[in-house]
Design an enzyme around this catalytic site. Structure first.
Site, PDB file in Angstrom:
ATOM      1  N   GLY A  38       0.839  -1.204   0.000  1.00  0.00           N
ATOM      2  CA  GLY A  38       0.000   0.000   0.000  1.00  0.00           C
ATOM      3  C   GLY A  38       0.868   1.246   0.000  1.00  0.00           C
ATOM      4  O   GLY A  38       2.071   1.192  -0.294  1.00  0.00           O
ATOM      5  N   VAL A  39       0.249   2.370   0.349  1.00  0.00           N
ATOM      6  CA  VAL A  39       0.941   3.658   0.281  1.00  0.00           C
ATOM      7  C   VAL A  39       2.214   3.635   1.125  1.00  0.00           C
ATOM      8  O   VAL A  39       3.307   3.959   0.646  1.00  0.00           O
ATOM      9  CB  VAL A  39       0.003   4.784   0.792  1.00  0.00           C
ATOM     10  CG1 VAL A  39       0.711   6.127   0.730  1.00  0.00           C
ATOM     11  CG2 VAL A  39      -1.282   4.816  -0.017  1.00  0.00           C
ATOM     12  N   GLU A  58       2.437  -8.552  -1.266  1.00  0.00           N
ATOM     13  CA  GLU A  58       1.102  -7.938  -1.210  1.00  0.00           C
ATOM     14  C   GLU A  58       0.057  -9.043  -1.372  1.00  0.00           C
ATOM     15  O   GLU A  58       0.087  -9.789  -2.348  1.00  0.00           O
ATOM     16  CB  GLU A  58       0.964  -6.873  -2.303  1.00  0.00           C
ATOM     17  CG  GLU A  58      -0.443  -6.400  -2.589  1.00  0.00           C
ATOM     18  CD  GLU A  58      -1.184  -5.865  -1.373  1.00  0.00           C
ATOM     19  OE1 GLU A  58      -0.654  -4.997  -0.675  1.00  0.00           O
ATOM     20  OE2 GLU A  58      -2.309  -6.352  -1.104  1.00  0.00           O
ATOM     21  N   ASP A  92      -8.133  10.154  11.798  1.00  0.00           N
ATOM     22  CA  ASP A  92      -7.980   8.712  11.539  1.00  0.00           C
ATOM     23  C   ASP A  92      -8.875   7.839  12.410  1.00  0.00           C
ATOM     24  O   ASP A  92      -9.085   6.672  12.098  1.00  0.00           O
ATOM     25  CB  ASP A  92      -6.518   8.288  11.807  1.00  0.00           C
ATOM     26  CG  ASP A  92      -5.583   8.641  10.661  1.00  0.00           C
ATOM     27  OD1 ASP A  92      -6.011   9.371   9.743  1.00  0.00           O
ATOM     28  OD2 ASP A  92      -4.419   8.190  10.700  1.00  0.00           O
ATOM     29  N   ALA A 129      -3.679  13.142   6.612  1.00  0.00           N
ATOM     30  CA  ALA A 129      -3.491  14.270   7.522  1.00  0.00           C
ATOM     31  C   ALA A 129      -4.392  15.448   7.166  1.00  0.00           C
ATOM     32  O   ALA A 129      -5.013  16.056   8.043  1.00  0.00           O
ATOM     33  CB  ALA A 129      -2.026  14.704   7.490  1.00  0.00           C
ATOM     34  N   HIS A 137       3.744  28.634 -19.672  1.00  0.00           N
ATOM     35  CA  HIS A 137       4.616  27.777 -20.477  1.00  0.00           C
ATOM     36  C   HIS A 137       6.079  28.119 -20.198  1.00  0.00           C
ATOM     37  O   HIS A 137       6.415  29.299 -20.113  1.00  0.00           O
ATOM     38  CB  HIS A 137       4.330  27.990 -21.964  1.00  0.00           C
ATOM     39  CG  HIS A 137       5.278  27.241 -22.852  1.00  0.00           C
ATOM     40  ND1 HIS A 137       5.174  25.870 -23.045  1.00  0.00           N
ATOM     41  CD2 HIS A 137       6.356  27.647 -23.571  1.00  0.00           C
ATOM     42  CE1 HIS A 137       6.144  25.476 -23.853  1.00  0.00           C
ATOM     43  NE2 HIS A 137       6.881  26.532 -24.184  1.00  0.00           N
TER      44      HIS A 137
HETATM   45  P1  FAD Z   1      -2.542  11.189  14.693  1.00  0.00           P
HETATM   46  O1  FAD Z   1      -1.620  11.958  13.849  1.00  0.00           O
HETATM   47  O2  FAD Z   1      -2.364   9.716  14.772  1.00  0.00           O
HETATM   48  O3  FAD Z   1      -2.480  11.838  16.137  1.00  0.00           O
HETATM   49  C1  FAD Z   1      -3.164  11.313  17.214  1.00  0.00           C
HETATM   50  C2  FAD Z   1      -2.509  11.822  18.469  1.00  0.00           C
HETATM   51  O4  FAD Z   1      -3.339  11.513  19.570  1.00  0.00           O
HETATM   52  C3  FAD Z   1      -1.160  11.164  18.775  1.00  0.00           C
HETATM   53  O5  FAD Z   1      -0.224  12.172  18.987  1.00  0.00           O
HETATM   54  C4  FAD Z   1      -1.403  10.356  20.051  1.00  0.00           C
HETATM   55  O6  FAD Z   1      -0.297  10.361  20.926  1.00  0.00           O
HETATM   56  C5  FAD Z   1      -2.547  11.137  20.669  1.00  0.00           C
HETATM   57  N1  FAD Z   1      -3.396  10.336  21.559  1.00  0.00           N
HETATM   58  C6  FAD Z   1      -4.052   9.192  21.259  1.00  0.00           C
HETATM   59  N2  FAD Z   1      -4.819   8.807  22.299  1.00  0.00           N
HETATM   60  C7  FAD Z   1      -4.633   9.730  23.262  1.00  0.00           C
HETATM   61  C8  FAD Z   1      -5.158   9.899  24.572  1.00  0.00           C
HETATM   62  N3  FAD Z   1      -6.074   9.061  25.060  1.00  0.00           N
HETATM   63  N4  FAD Z   1      -4.731  10.941  25.301  1.00  0.00           N
HETATM   64  C9  FAD Z   1      -3.819  11.830  24.804  1.00  0.00           C
HETATM   65  N5  FAD Z   1      -3.312  11.731  23.563  1.00  0.00           N
HETATM   66  C10 FAD Z   1      -3.722  10.705  22.809  1.00  0.00           C
HETATM   67  N6  FAD Z   1      -0.982  11.254   5.509  1.00  0.00           N
HETATM   68  C11 FAD Z   1      -0.964  12.194   4.551  1.00  0.00           C
HETATM   69  O7  FAD Z   1      -1.948  12.919   4.377  1.00  0.00           O
HETATM   70  N7  FAD Z   1       0.148  12.363   3.765  1.00  0.00           N
HETATM   71  C12 FAD Z   1       1.245  11.602   3.902  1.00  0.00           C
HETATM   72  O8  FAD Z   1       2.214  11.782   3.178  1.00  0.00           O
HETATM   73  C13 FAD Z   1       1.257  10.611   4.904  1.00  0.00           C
HETATM   74  N8  FAD Z   1       2.337   9.837   5.091  1.00  0.00           N
HETATM   75  C14 FAD Z   1       2.349   8.943   6.115  1.00  0.00           C
HETATM   76  C15 FAD Z   1       3.488   8.169   6.288  1.00  0.00           C
HETATM   77  C16 FAD Z   1       3.557   7.253   7.319  1.00  0.00           C
HETATM   78  C17 FAD Z   1       4.812   6.442   7.516  1.00  0.00           C
HETATM   79  C18 FAD Z   1       2.454   7.122   8.203  1.00  0.00           C
HETATM   80  C19 FAD Z   1       2.515   6.166   9.347  1.00  0.00           C
HETATM   81  C20 FAD Z   1       1.305   7.869   8.021  1.00  0.00           C
HETATM   82  C21 FAD Z   1       1.234   8.782   6.965  1.00  0.00           C
HETATM   83  N9  FAD Z   1       0.104   9.553   6.723  1.00  0.00           N
HETATM   84  C22 FAD Z   1       0.099  10.469   5.710  1.00  0.00           C
HETATM   85  C23 FAD Z   1      -1.116   9.420   7.545  1.00  0.00           C
HETATM   86  C24 FAD Z   1      -1.199  10.548   8.574  1.00  0.00           C
HETATM   87  O9  FAD Z   1      -0.065  10.493   9.404  1.00  0.00           O
HETATM   88  C25 FAD Z   1      -2.477  10.402   9.384  1.00  0.00           C
HETATM   89  O10 FAD Z   1      -3.587  10.366   8.525  1.00  0.00           O
HETATM   90  C26 FAD Z   1      -2.632  11.577  10.341  1.00  0.00           C
HETATM   91  O11 FAD Z   1      -1.547  11.655  11.219  1.00  0.00           O
HETATM   92  C27 FAD Z   1      -3.927  11.449  11.140  1.00  0.00           C
HETATM   93  O12 FAD Z   1      -4.044  12.526  11.994  1.00  0.00           O
HETATM   94  P2  FAD Z   1      -4.854  12.437  13.371  1.00  0.00           P
HETATM   95  O13 FAD Z   1      -4.773  13.798  13.968  1.00  0.00           O
HETATM   96  O14 FAD Z   1      -6.184  11.849  13.141  1.00  0.00           O
HETATM   97  O15 FAD Z   1      -4.074  11.393  14.268  1.00  0.00           O
HETATM   98  P1  AMP Z   2      -2.463   0.503   3.077  1.00  0.00           P
HETATM   99  O1  AMP Z   2      -3.812   0.302   3.706  1.00  0.00           O
HETATM  100  O2  AMP Z   2      -2.458   1.448   1.890  1.00  0.00           O
HETATM  101  O3  AMP Z   2      -1.404   0.849   4.085  1.00  0.00           O
HETATM  102  O4  AMP Z   2      -2.060  -0.918   2.468  1.00  0.00           O
HETATM  103  C1  AMP Z   2      -1.841  -2.077   3.234  1.00  0.00           C
HETATM  104  C2  AMP Z   2      -1.708  -3.260   2.266  1.00  0.00           C
HETATM  105  O5  AMP Z   2      -1.309  -4.420   2.995  1.00  0.00           O
HETATM  106  C3  AMP Z   2      -2.998  -3.620   1.544  1.00  0.00           C
HETATM  107  O6  AMP Z   2      -2.779  -3.549   0.159  1.00  0.00           O
HETATM  108  C4  AMP Z   2      -3.281  -5.059   2.001  1.00  0.00           C
HETATM  109  O7  AMP Z   2      -3.841  -5.835   0.965  1.00  0.00           O
HETATM  110  C5  AMP Z   2      -1.897  -5.577   2.393  1.00  0.00           C
HETATM  111  N1  AMP Z   2      -1.905  -6.702   3.360  1.00  0.00           N
HETATM  112  C6  AMP Z   2      -2.665  -6.827   4.475  1.00  0.00           C
HETATM  113  N2  AMP Z   2      -2.385  -7.998   5.144  1.00  0.00           N
HETATM  114  C7  AMP Z   2      -1.395  -8.628   4.426  1.00  0.00           C
HETATM  115  C8  AMP Z   2      -0.647  -9.866   4.564  1.00  0.00           C
HETATM  116  N3  AMP Z   2      -0.825 -10.704   5.589  1.00  0.00           N
HETATM  117  N4  AMP Z   2       0.278 -10.189   3.621  1.00  0.00           N
HETATM  118  C9  AMP Z   2       0.505  -9.348   2.581  1.00  0.00           C
HETATM  119  N5  AMP Z   2      -0.171  -8.177   2.389  1.00  0.00           N
HETATM  120  C10 AMP Z   2      -1.096  -7.811   3.285  1.00  0.00           C
END
Ligand code: FAD
Ligand code: AMP
Length: 472
Positions: free
Chosen positions: A190-191, A211, A319, A327, A451
């Site tokens: 995935g992503v 995958e 999320d 984000a 352009h």
């Molecule tokens: P989060 O960023 O998960 O923040 C939740 C916060 O709540 C955390 O700091 C946690 O500590 C806190 N928390 C949880 N429960 C409690 C509690 N009970 N009390 C106090 N604090 C608490 N998205 C994009 O749009 N573009 C990207 O390029 C992108 N790249 C990514 C790359 C990676 C490797 C990963 C892992 C994610 C990526 N994402 C990307 C996804 C993006 O990070 C999430 O969609 C985004 O962070 C969600 O924001 P959020 O505020 O819902 O939650």
């Molecule tokens: P994303 O939701 O974009 O981070 O993608 C996660 C990917 O992991 C999806 O394409 C799933 O089909 C794949 N996936 C989930 N479980 C497994 C597994 N056990 N083995 C291989 N791929 C998996």
């Protein structure tokens, strides 16, 4: 007991943006956040700033420079010798960026007079939130007229590949290897898997992606996905589709991964294994159900289109609720809730949320895919313009990919725009604005594009819907 207009739980891009907007609108606001950085210090910014969007893009940029220096400049008449990578320095740069940006959020909280309640938030019902400090100190209960839950998500774990943070890591671990693994397995194409796989492949790892699905990037427009698949394979990423991981074993300094593919049991040995099979909503320790919140079978807090939960005065965003785990989607929901609390009628247009996959070239899109339109029986026109025919792309030496526009056959309204190409993450903004304004392809056609720019490909793709391209 301290009394607030709004208490936000979680300071990721959903929570911290919601808190800032609430404060800007005159509400007395606090934000509860429990994150500790690797030095054990409290940090704001959530997954996005600490272990997500920002650090992954920092490493994608570093690794892109490294690969480009080695293989991307010959045509320009530039030759390089002995290009080296200092992985520790690259990781330290990434950590520095994270520190600066998370520190910046703390600064914004101060500027907006938001109380950061450091600790874990727990819903007690009746507008009360208990804050349990992650370090020393006593728990404190605060009261709020409104609560916004923004507790985000965590990496999904799978039983066949338990993370040990040494040989088997999740996305967080893969952002901090101290050397380039010779072989790297990635579970999940995935992503996140493709972005992190790209980082380490560019630095020299032999990367094998396993995958489970038979289709590469199933949710993505398949014309784009196929093109991306071809490029990634050409660059040396070994992507095995229909490969379901069934077990792992750490032996010596290697991880043996077993998986089934085409009904046959297979195995491979890697130095490190990244588990990137998606993310799960995080409500751990929140006391959500006990506080009366409805949580669905997949663990998401149930909300309506304005992020109301079933409990009056309690909202949830980002999320931890339905919709894309992105984000910017989290932030826009945060702004919407804050502004609606202030009596405004802000909406989030979920159909116009852009997606980006930061491979190189990048993949970005907004709106419907061709597969979705077909499934929905919508009659559509299609225009495709390859970057090969773009003067700017040629000048840059970045000719892979294309722009594709899908528009309603009857009304010419744009239904989806898909970009696979250089800087697609920036180009997609024009597509989002066009769709947000309900544009037709004719609107893009009558808009003057500078352009030579990559954005001319958007103009030409719009012309292509009506078979009027100039440059192909
Ligand atoms: P989060 O960023 O998960 O923040 C939740 C916060 O709540 C955390 O700091 C946690 O500590 C806190 N928390 C949880 N429960 C409690 C509690 N009970 N009390 C106090 N604090 C608490 N998205 C994009 O749009 N573009 C990207 O390029 C992108 N790249 C990514 C790359 C990676 C490797 C990963 C892992 C994610 C990526 N994402 C990307 C996804 C993006 O990070 C999430 O969609 C985004 O962070 C969600 O924001 P959020 O505020 O819902 O939650
Ligand atoms: P994303 O939701 O974009 O981070 O993608 C996660 C990917 O992991 C999806 O394409 C799933 O089909 C794949 N996936 C989930 N479980 C497994 C597994 N056990 N083995 C291989 N791929 C998996």
């Amino acid at each position: 007991m301290k009394d607030y207009d709004v208490v936000v739980i979680g300071a990721g891009p959903g929570g911290y943006v919601a808190a800032i907007r609430c404060a800007q609108l005159g509400m007395k606001t606090a934000c509860v956040e429990s994150w500790l950085n690797p030095e054990g210090k409290p940090a704001l910014g959530g997954s996005c700033l600490n272990v997500g969007c920002i650090p992954s893009k920092a490493l994608l940029d570093s690794s892109h420079h490294y690969e480009h220096l080695q293989h991307g400049l010959d045509d320009h008449g530039i030759t390089t010798s002995s290009v080296k990578i200092d992985v520790k320095k690259m990781i330290a740069r990434k950590d520095d960026i994270v520190k600066t940006l998370t520190g910046g959020i703390a600064g914004l909280f101060k500027k907006n007079k938001i109380d950061w309640l450091q600790g874990h938030g727990k819903l007690l019902g009746d507008g009360q939130v208990e804050v349990v400090p992650t370090g020393k100190g006593k728990a404190e209960t605060v009261k709020a007229k409104n609560i916004i839950i923004a507790t985000g998500s965590v990496p999904t774990a799978i039983p066949p590949a338990p993370v040990d943070d040494k040989y088997i890591v999740d996305s967080t671990g893969a952002l901090s290897f101290d050397s380039v693994p010779k072989t790297l397995g990635v579970i999940g194409g995935g992503v996140i898997g493709l972005e992190l796989g790209s980082v380490w492949r560019r630095l020299g790892s032999e990367v094998i992606v396993l995958e489970a699905l038979d289709t590469f990037l199933q949710p993505v427009d398949q014309q784009m996905a196929k093109e991306a698949h071809r490029t990634l394979k050409k660059e040396g990423m070994d992507i095995r589709l229909g490969a379901m991981v069934t077990g792992t074993e750490v032996k010596g300094k290697k991880v043996k991964v077993t998986y089934t593919q085409g009904g046959k049991e297979q195995s491979l040995e890697v130095d490190k294994l990244v588990v990137s099979v998606g993310r799960a909503p995080n409500t751990q320790g929140l006391n959500a159900q006990e506080a009366g919140l409805k949580i669905n079978a997949r663990g998401f807090i149930e909300v309506d289109e304005h992020c109301h939960t079933n409990v009056p005065g309690v909202y949830a965003i980002g999320d931890v609720v339905r919709g894309p785990m992105l984000a910017h989607k989290a932030s826009e929901e945060g702004v919407m809730v804050a502004e609606r609390l202030a009596g405004q009628s802000t909406e989030v247009h979920f159909d116009n949320v852009p997606w980006v996959i930061y491979t190189w070239p990048e993949l970005a899109w907004v709106g419907k895919t061709e597969e979705q339109l077909k499934a929905e029986g919508v009659e559509y026109g299609k225009g495709v313009f390859p970057f090969m025919a773009s003067g700017r792309a040629r000048a840059m030496g970045e000719t892979t990919g294309m722009v594709k526009i899908l528009a309603c056959k009857k009304t010419d309204t744009i239904l989806g725009i898909h970009i696979y190409g250089p800087n697609a993450s920036e180009l997609v903004s024009e597509a989002v604005i066009a769709m947000e304004f309900g544009a037709s392809t004719e609107d893009i056609i009558s808009t003057i594009h500078a352009h030579p720019t990559l954005s001319e490909a958007m103009h030409e793709a719009a012309l292509a819907v009506d078979s009027r391209t100039i440059h192909i």
